[in-house]
Design a protein around this motif. Structure first.
Motif, short mmCIF file in Angstrom:
data_model
loop_
_atom_site.label_atom_id
_atom_site.label_comp_id
_atom_site.label_asym_id
_atom_site.label_seq_id
_atom_site.Cartn_x
_atom_site.Cartn_y
_atom_site.Cartn_z
N ARG A 86 -2.94 4.41 6.23
CA ARG A 86 -2.53 3.42 7.24
C ARG A 86 -3.63 3.19 8.26
NH1 ARG A 86 3.77 4.52 8.94
NH2 ARG A 86 4.68 4.45 6.85
N TYR A 144 4.31 -1.87 8.96
CA TYR A 144 4.43 -0.48 8.56
C TYR A 144 5.90 -0.11 8.36
CZ TYR A 144 -0.41 0.05 10.11
OH TYR A 144 -1.75 -0.09 10.27
N SER A 192 -0.91 9.35 3.23
CA SER A 192 -0.43 7.99 3.45
C SER A 192 -0.68 7.55 4.89
CB SER A 192 1.06 7.89 3.12
OG SER A 192 1.83 8.73 3.96
N TYR A 193 -0.65 8.49 5.81
CA TYR A 193 -0.93 8.16 7.21
C TYR A 193 -2.42 7.86 7.41
CZ TYR A 193 3.76 9.92 8.13
OH TYR A 193 5.12 10.11 8.13
N ILE A 201 0.07 -6.74 9.72
CA ILE A 201 0.31 -5.48 9.02
C ILE A 201 1.69 -4.97 9.41
CG2 ILE A 201 -0.46 -3.11 8.64
CD1 ILE A 201 -3.27 -4.00 9.37
N TYR A 246 -5.66 -0.29 8.89
CA TYR A 246 -5.66 -0.90 10.22
C TYR A 246 -7.07 -1.27 10.67
CZ TYR A 246 -5.00 -1.40 15.25
OH TYR A 246 -5.00 -1.88 16.54
N TYR A 302 0.84 -1.19 0.00
CA TYR A 302 0.00 0.00 0.00
C TYR A 302 0.89 1.25 0.00
CZ TYR A 302 -3.59 -3.33 1.50
OH TYR A 302 -4.44 -4.39 1.59
N SER A 303 0.50 2.23 -0.80
CA SER A 303 1.25 3.49 -0.84
C SER A 303 0.31 4.60 -1.31
CB SER A 303 2.46 3.39 -1.78
OG SER A 303 2.03 3.33 -3.13
#
Length: 248
Positions: free
Chosen positions: A129, A143, A125-126, A141, A133, A63-64
């Motif tokens: 995340r 990170y 991007s945060y 997961i 989650y 993921y990005s």
């Protein structure tokens, strides 16, 4: 009634930028909507690999914020074209202006929106995340920690790419302003040139261009490439705009 004061170019450009920033609030609203849409698409991942080892079967999803960045570059490209349309151009004539001040204020405006777009794209991007989650069914997961300097470098690189795409949109918008037929000629010439290159040399031109910019490992070389290309695009746009009739 004419003013006896002859404002400097810097003052005129600054006032135009302030005015355009206030009148382009909708541009930033569109950016937020597009980045949220791109965020949803990003939940599907940008890559995947898997395999088996003994009786163990595994699958990894990457993921990005790449999709968000692509959407942001397209947003900058389209808005750079729109900024050369009649409705936007007529806003310049609220001030004592000329082609130079109009173009300079547009370029600075596009630089500002490129920076804003880069910051929001990288920080998203945060948010991605957090979404992964809470909504992902993955059991494990992992990170990747991002240091501040790495984040800053990413924002600068993203901003340069967004600004590059805005430069491409700006020159296209200027050419269309010069002659409406360019709206049809440019896509035909572009696609035809790519087809001829690929047929004659078996070189995938778009792929090679993408590698030239996006696969550059040196940050300083990347910065030089994008700044020089953007500078050429905006300079060409300013030269073309000088051929346009001055509004009386």
């Amino acid at each position: 009634m004419m003013s006896l004061t002859d404002p400097s170019l810097a003052v005129v450009v600054r006032k135009q930028i302030q005015f355009k920033m206030k009148s382009c609030i909708g541009m930033f609203s569109t950016l937020i909507v597009l980045q949220l849409i791109a965020l949803v698409f990003s939940f599907g991942g940008t890559g995947m690999m898997g395999g088996t080892r003994s009786s163990l079967e595994y699958e990894m999803n990457y993921y990005s914020a790449d999709i968000i960045l692509v959407f942001t570059m397209l947003w900058a490209f389209i808005n750079a074209i729109l900024i050369k349309t009649k409705d936007y151009r007529e806003d310049d004539f609220v001030f004592v202006t000329n082609r130079v001040s109009s173009n300079l204020s547009n370029i600075v405006l596009l630089l500002i929106v490129s920076i804003v777009g880069a910051i929001t794209a990288m920080l998203s991007s945060y948010l991605l995340r957090i979404g992964i989650y809470f909504f992902s069914d993955n059991k494990e997961i992992i990170y990747t920690e991002v240091e501040f300097l790495e984040l800053l470098t990413g924002i600068i690189a993203a901003g340069l790419f967004i600004f590059l795409f805005s430069g491409l949109g700006y020159i296209i918008g200027t050419l269309v302003q010069l002659n409406k037929t360019f709206a049809f000629i440019i896509p035909v010439v572009f696609l035809g040139f790519i087809f001829l290159v690929e047929m004659s040399s078996e070189v995938h031109l778009l792929l090679e261009i993408g590698k030239f910019y996006f696969n550059e490992e040196s940050f300083w070389l990347l910065t030089s490439k994008t700044i020089m290309t953007s500078g050429l695009l905006f300079t060409a746009a300013m030269l073309v705009s000088n051929r346009l009739e001055v509004k009386q």
